[in-house]
Design an enzyme around this catalytic site. Structure first.
Site, PDB file in Angstrom:
ATOM      1  N   ALA A 168       0.868  -1.176   0.000  1.00 49.54           N
ATOM      2  CA  ALA A 168       0.000   0.000   0.000  1.00 49.54           C
ATOM      3  C   ALA A 168       0.908   1.230   0.000  1.00 49.54           C
ATOM      4  CB  ALA A 168      -0.877  -0.015   1.245  1.00 49.54           C
ATOM      5  N   GLY A 216       0.663  -4.907   0.914  1.00 49.04           N
ATOM      6  CA  GLY A 216      -0.534  -4.945   0.076  1.00 49.04           C
ATOM      7  C   GLY A 216      -0.279  -5.587  -1.289  1.00 49.04           C
ATOM      8  N   GLU A 255      -0.704  -9.125  -0.659  1.00 47.60           N
ATOM      9  CA  GLU A 255      -2.130  -9.336  -0.369  1.00 47.60           C
ATOM     10  C   GLU A 255      -2.976  -9.271  -1.644  1.00 47.60           C
ATOM     11  OE1 GLU A 255      -1.598  -6.262   2.729  1.00 47.60           O
ATOM     12  OE2 GLU A 255      -2.862  -7.537   3.978  1.00 47.60           O
ATOM     13  N   GLU A 303       4.782  -5.101   7.145  1.00 44.26           N
ATOM     14  CA  GLU A 303       4.076  -4.008   7.835  1.00 44.26           C
ATOM     15  C   GLU A 303       4.534  -3.832   9.274  1.00 44.26           C
ATOM     16  OE1 GLU A 303       2.640  -6.349   5.963  1.00 44.26           O
ATOM     17  OE2 GLU A 303       1.055  -5.488   4.707  1.00 44.26           O
TER      18      GLU A 303
END
Ligand code: CAA
Length: 257
Positions: free
Chosen positions: A65, A108, A111, A131
């Site tokens: 992200a 992300g 993911e 993260e």
């Protein structure tokens, strides 16, 4: 249609989405999420598309992200926006999606790849959920999907240490379906997608739905669901065609009906 952060192409019956923010290693920002969903809406509505491939660059599928976009958000903002909820729409698509991953698939990025139906990895792929090093944890499904794919011990180790996993270990652990030479990645993914797109589209979608039930229900309920869907397949023209073609020793001509 104009896109700023992705490149969208059609290759025969395959829809191809290439993440395209090279300056940020394809970090997933709000614009990119919106564009990915827009492209997927178009592909899902197009009866001529039978499979979707999502890929990045040789250096990065996606490095997570977008940290810069997220860094200063407050709790009321991130809660009110239901931040990342838009990714549920990506994960809940009905047509098959393959992630073709080279380079970094972190946070992300990992993911997003796991939201696809399976991952084909280049030899240079590196997966990770770093993260924890940013003072947070995965927020796009990583603690759940990684655990289901590679098991508790490895998911725990990856999420608690942030260490990366190479392609060979990822294949051994069940995170990826297949590892291919880096230069061959897109070709191999497109060939696989074309093979899927040549099957009966409704049967492919029902098969995907049935496999996805395995994550949600008990074995006996899952087997019951599978059997009911299997029975329903006998209402399609493609079941008649597929089995007739076998008996007549010829290739099937599926009509997606
Ligand atoms: N968000 C925003 N920008 C990012 C980014 C990210 N996730 N990852 C890389 N970039 C940017 C860098 O800031 C850099 O930009 P500038 O040139 O403007 O400084 C550019 O991309 C190139 O990156 P690097 O110079 O760092 O490249 P590198 O080859 O030295 O390192 C890397 C590559 C190891 C992947 C490193 O970029 C990195 O560690 N990135 C962050 C990985 C990460 O922590 N991901 C998790 C994000 S949080 C998340 O995803 C939450 C969730 O669960 C959804």
């Amino acid at each position: 249609m104009d896109y700023e952060t992705i490149i969208v192409e059609t290759r025969g019956k395959v829809g191809l989405i290439t993440l395209n923010r090279p300056q940020a290693l394809n970090a997933l920002n709000a614009t990119l999420l919106g564009e990915v969903n827009r492209a997927l809406d178009v592909f899902e509505a197009d009866r001529g598309i039978g499979c979707i491939v999502v890929t990045g660059s040789e250096k990065a599928f996606a490095a997570g992200a977008d940290i810069k976009e997220m860094a200063n958000l407050t709790y009321p903002q991130i809660y009110a926006d239901d931040h990342f909820a838009g990714w549920d729409r990506v994960a809940n698509r009905r047509k098959p999606m393959i992630a073709a991953v080279a380079g970094f698939a972190l946070g992300g990025g990992c993911e997003f790849a796991m939201m696809c139906d399976f991952i084909i990895a280049a030899e240079n792929a590196k997966f990770g959920q770093p993260e924890i090093k940013l003072g947070v944890m995965p927020g796009m499904g990583g603690t759940q999907r990684l655990t289901r794919l590679i098991g508790r011990a490895k998911a725990m180790e990856m999420c608690l240490t942030g260490r990366m996993m190479g392609a060979e270990e990822a294949e051994r652990s069940g995170l990826v379906a297949r590892v291919v030479p880096t230069a061959e990645l897109l070709n191999e993914a497109l060939k696989t997608a074309e093979a899927i797109a040549s099957m009966s589209q409704p049967i492919v979608m029902m098969t995907k739905e049935s496999i996805n039930r395995a994550d949600e229900v008990s074995l006996s309920e899952g087997v019951r669901f599978e059997r009911r869907v299997f029975h329903a397949m006998f209402a399609t023209a493609d079941q008649k065609e597929g089995m007739a073609a076998f008996v007549e020793k010829r290739a099937p001509r599926f009509s997606d009906r």
